[in-house]
Design a protein around this motif. Structure first.
Motif, mmCIF file in Angstrom:
data_model
loop_
_atom_site.group_PDB
_atom_site.id
_atom_site.type_symbol
_atom_site.label_atom_id
_atom_site.label_comp_id
_atom_site.label_asym_id
_atom_site.label_seq_id
_atom_site.Cartn_x
_atom_site.Cartn_y
_atom_site.Cartn_z
ATOM 1 N N ASN A 81 1.069 -1.238 0.092
ATOM 2 C CA ASN A 81 -0.060 0.013 -0.173
ATOM 3 C C ASN A 81 0.763 1.208 -0.089
ATOM 4 N N GLU A 82 2.096 0.977 0.359
ATOM 5 C CA GLU A 82 3.113 2.241 0.290
ATOM 6 C C GLU A 82 3.647 2.573 -1.291
ATOM 7 N N ILE A 83 3.504 1.888 -2.226
ATOM 8 C CA ILE A 83 4.227 1.516 -3.527
ATOM 9 C C ILE A 83 3.451 2.204 -4.444
ATOM 10 N N LYS A 84 4.292 3.250 -5.312
ATOM 11 C CA LYS A 84 3.714 3.889 -6.279
ATOM 12 C C LYS A 84 4.148 3.365 -7.573
ATOM 13 N N SER A 85 5.397 2.962 -7.587
ATOM 14 C CA SER A 85 5.973 2.364 -8.785
ATOM 15 C C SER A 85 7.065 1.434 -8.641
ATOM 16 N N VAL A 86 7.703 0.701 -9.393
ATOM 17 C CA VAL A 86 8.681 -0.152 -9.261
ATOM 18 C C VAL A 86 9.538 -0.192 -10.462
ATOM 19 N N TYR A 87 11.044 -0.242 -10.406
ATOM 20 C CA TYR A 87 11.802 -0.143 -11.487
ATOM 21 C C TYR A 87 12.759 -1.321 -11.578
ATOM 22 N N LYS A 100 9.429 -0.352 -16.061
ATOM 23 C CA LYS A 100 9.053 0.442 -14.855
ATOM 24 C C LYS A 100 7.441 0.053 -14.756
ATOM 25 N N PHE A 101 6.959 -0.348 -13.654
ATOM 26 C CA PHE A 101 5.592 -0.199 -13.288
ATOM 27 C C PHE A 101 4.995 0.787 -12.427
ATOM 28 N N THR A 102 4.073 1.332 -12.787
ATOM 29 C CA THR A 102 3.341 2.364 -12.309
ATOM 30 C C THR A 102 1.972 2.075 -11.950
ATOM 31 N N PHE A 103 1.459 1.591 -10.477
ATOM 32 C CA PHE A 103 0.248 1.098 -10.161
ATOM 33 C C PHE A 103 -0.695 2.169 -10.148
ATOM 34 N N GLY A 104 -2.062 1.562 -10.477
ATOM 35 C CA GLY A 104 -2.953 2.361 -10.510
ATOM 36 C C GLY A 104 -4.027 1.828 -9.195
ATOM 37 N N PRO A 105 -5.109 2.477 -9.154
ATOM 38 C CA PRO A 105 -6.247 2.129 -7.938
ATOM 39 C C PRO A 105 -6.674 0.646 -8.065
ATOM 40 N N ALA A 106 -6.799 0.014 -9.076
ATOM 41 C CA ALA A 106 -7.121 -1.139 -9.258
ATOM 42 C C ALA A 106 -6.079 -2.563 -9.149
ATOM 43 N N ALA A 107 -4.846 -2.084 -8.796
ATOM 44 C CA ALA A 107 -3.728 -2.881 -8.546
ATOM 45 C C ALA A 107 -3.740 -3.272 -7.092
ATOM 46 N N ASP A 108 -3.244 -4.502 -7.097
ATOM 47 C CA ASP A 108 -2.844 -5.079 -5.577
ATOM 48 C C ASP A 108 -1.330 -5.202 -5.986
ATOM 49 N N ALA A 219 -10.615 1.687 -14.127
ATOM 50 C CA ALA A 219 -9.781 1.700 -12.867
ATOM 51 C C ALA A 219 -8.389 0.975 -13.628
ATOM 52 N N LYS A 220 -7.364 1.761 -13.498
ATOM 53 C CA LYS A 220 -6.012 1.378 -14.083
ATOM 54 C C LYS A 220 -5.601 0.572 -12.872
ATOM 55 N N VAL A 221 -5.018 -0.790 -13.617
ATOM 56 C CA VAL A 221 -4.221 -1.344 -12.713
ATOM 57 C C VAL A 221 -2.749 -1.192 -12.661
ATOM 58 N N PHE A 222 -2.029 -1.117 -13.935
ATOM 59 C CA PHE A 222 -0.861 -0.466 -14.075
ATOM 60 C C PHE A 222 -0.450 -0.179 -15.423
ATOM 61 N N ASP A 223 0.762 0.777 -15.569
ATOM 62 C CA ASP A 223 1.113 1.107 -16.679
ATOM 63 C C ASP A 223 2.516 0.424 -16.636
ATOM 64 N N LEU A 224 3.140 0.204 -17.955
ATOM 65 C CA LEU A 224 4.336 -0.323 -17.906
ATOM 66 C C LEU A 224 5.155 0.295 -19.039
ATOM 67 N N GLU A 225 6.373 0.779 -18.864
ATOM 68 C CA GLU A 225 7.151 1.221 -19.659
ATOM 69 C C GLU A 225 8.568 0.296 -19.631
ATOM 70 N N ALA A 226 8.752 0.036 -20.874
ATOM 71 C CA ALA A 226 9.847 -1.119 -21.095
ATOM 72 C C ALA A 226 10.928 -0.862 -21.935
ATOM 73 N N ASP A 227 12.114 -1.340 -22.109
ATOM 74 C CA ASP A 227 13.102 -1.411 -23.247
ATOM 75 C C ASP A 227 13.251 -2.752 -23.789
ATOM 76 N N ILE A 228 14.824 -2.670 -24.014
ATOM 77 C CA ILE A 228 15.090 -3.768 -25.079
ATOM 78 C C ILE A 228 15.271 -5.282 -24.132
ATOM 79 N N SER A 229 15.257 -5.244 -22.570
ATOM 80 C CA SER A 229 15.648 -6.435 -22.204
ATOM 81 C C SER A 229 14.288 -7.332 -21.786
ATOM 82 N N LEU A 230 13.289 -6.643 -22.261
ATOM 83 C CA LEU A 230 11.842 -7.681 -22.075
ATOM 84 C C LEU A 230 11.835 -8.703 -22.818
ATOM 85 N N SER A 231 11.567 -10.015 -22.470
ATOM 86 C CA SER A 231 11.955 -11.251 -23.254
ATOM 87 C C SER A 231 10.969 -11.208 -24.545
ATOM 88 N N THR A 232 11.375 -12.313 -25.271
ATOM 89 C CA THR A 232 10.316 -12.587 -26.522
ATOM 90 C C THR A 232 8.958 -12.749 -26.084
#
Length: 271
Positions: A81-87, A100-108, A219-232
């Motif tokens: 409940n203290e977390i806004k986002s994780v990198y 980077k995951f940015t969590f919304g109000p519908a996220a657990d 209601a947003k669960v999360f937004d994800l920003e990603a770069d080249i390391s995300l797997s196939t």
């Protein structure tokens, strides 16, 4: 939020070896690895202080990867409940910023699982941003080699077949009124520019998913920003709080303006 493209990454890490570790690596690389992390953190977060933590975020990664192109990572946030986002940062990858995951109000926001490419022996850092704007990090060391240049399929055309197709699996023991665990699977080769076409032997131009949004109804669960390391063919496991009977909606886009949307009905027992 600053994302490190390849050219900038190499400049940031100028003077720090990017070659893989091996049995001949000096016994104590920790000072060099710490200096590398300091440079990356300064680029990503500027003058914001990033403090170590053993409680706000935990990172589970294999000590030695079985497949460097499909390395499973689990981020756990006990004080969710203290977390806004994780990198997620893979220090010695050609582009260290991974996601980077940015969590919304519908996220657990208790945990997130994903698969990444790891190019060499490296520290992997997870950074939690709290709702009051503070940053906390933890790290794990992963032994892997060649994950970024690993071929995707027999041909580029085969790898791109069905690109954007999605599937969603809900955990069967979920109950109404409780957070639901879901696993999203999206078909995409996530070419990163370092793989060779096995037929032509030319490097395949980069094309990878760089943005994703998941919502439960409006209601947003999360937004994800990603770069080249995300797997196939990314696989992401997360938890959310259903918004009544509204479907779970996924919107994804890639660096070549590919755009895909799909809704998934939530089983009635989970509403």
């Amino acid at each position: 939020m600053k994302i490190l493209p390849l050219a900038i990454c190499l400049a940031v890490l100028a003077g720090v070896p990017l070659t893989g570790a091996s049995a001949s690596e000096p016994a104590n690389m920790e000072p060099e690895r710490q200096e590398r992390w300091n440079q990356i953190a300064q680029y990503l977060f500027g003058d914001r202080k990033v403090e170590p933590t053993e409680t706000l975020i935990k990172l589970d990664a294999p000590k030695r990867a079985q497949d460097a192109a499909l390395v499973p990572i689990t981020l756990t946030m006990p004080e969710k409940n203290e977390i806004k986002s994780v990198y997620l940062v893979i220090d010695d990858n050609p582009a260290p910023f991974a996601a980077k995951f940015t969590f919304g109000p519908a996220a657990d926001a208790g945990s997130v699982q994903l698969r990444v490419r790891v190019d060499t022996y490296t520290n992997v850092h997870a950074v939690a941003e709290t709702k009051d704007g503070k940053l906390f990090e933890t790290a794990a060391f992963v032994k892997a080699s060649g994950g970024c240049s690993a071929p995707v399929a027999a041909s580029d055309e085969k790898a791109m077949a069905g690109m954007g197709e999605m599937r969603m699996k809900f955990r069967e023991d979920a109950t109404a009124g409780k957070p639901v665990e879901a696993t999203l699977m999206i078909r995409h080769p996530n070419f990163n520019g370092m793989q060779k076409n096995p037929i032509t032997q030319y490097f395949t131009p980069p094309r990878y998913i760089n943005k994703m949004s998941v919502s439960s109804g409006n209601a947003k669960v999360f937004d994800l920003e990603a770069d080249i390391s995300l797997s196939t063919n990314p696989v992401i496991t997360f938890s959310f709080v259903p918004n009544g009977k509204e479907p779970l909606k996924v919107v994804a886009s890639d660096t070549k303006d590919g755009h895909w949307e799909q809704g998934f009905d939530i089983p009635a027992a989970m509403n």
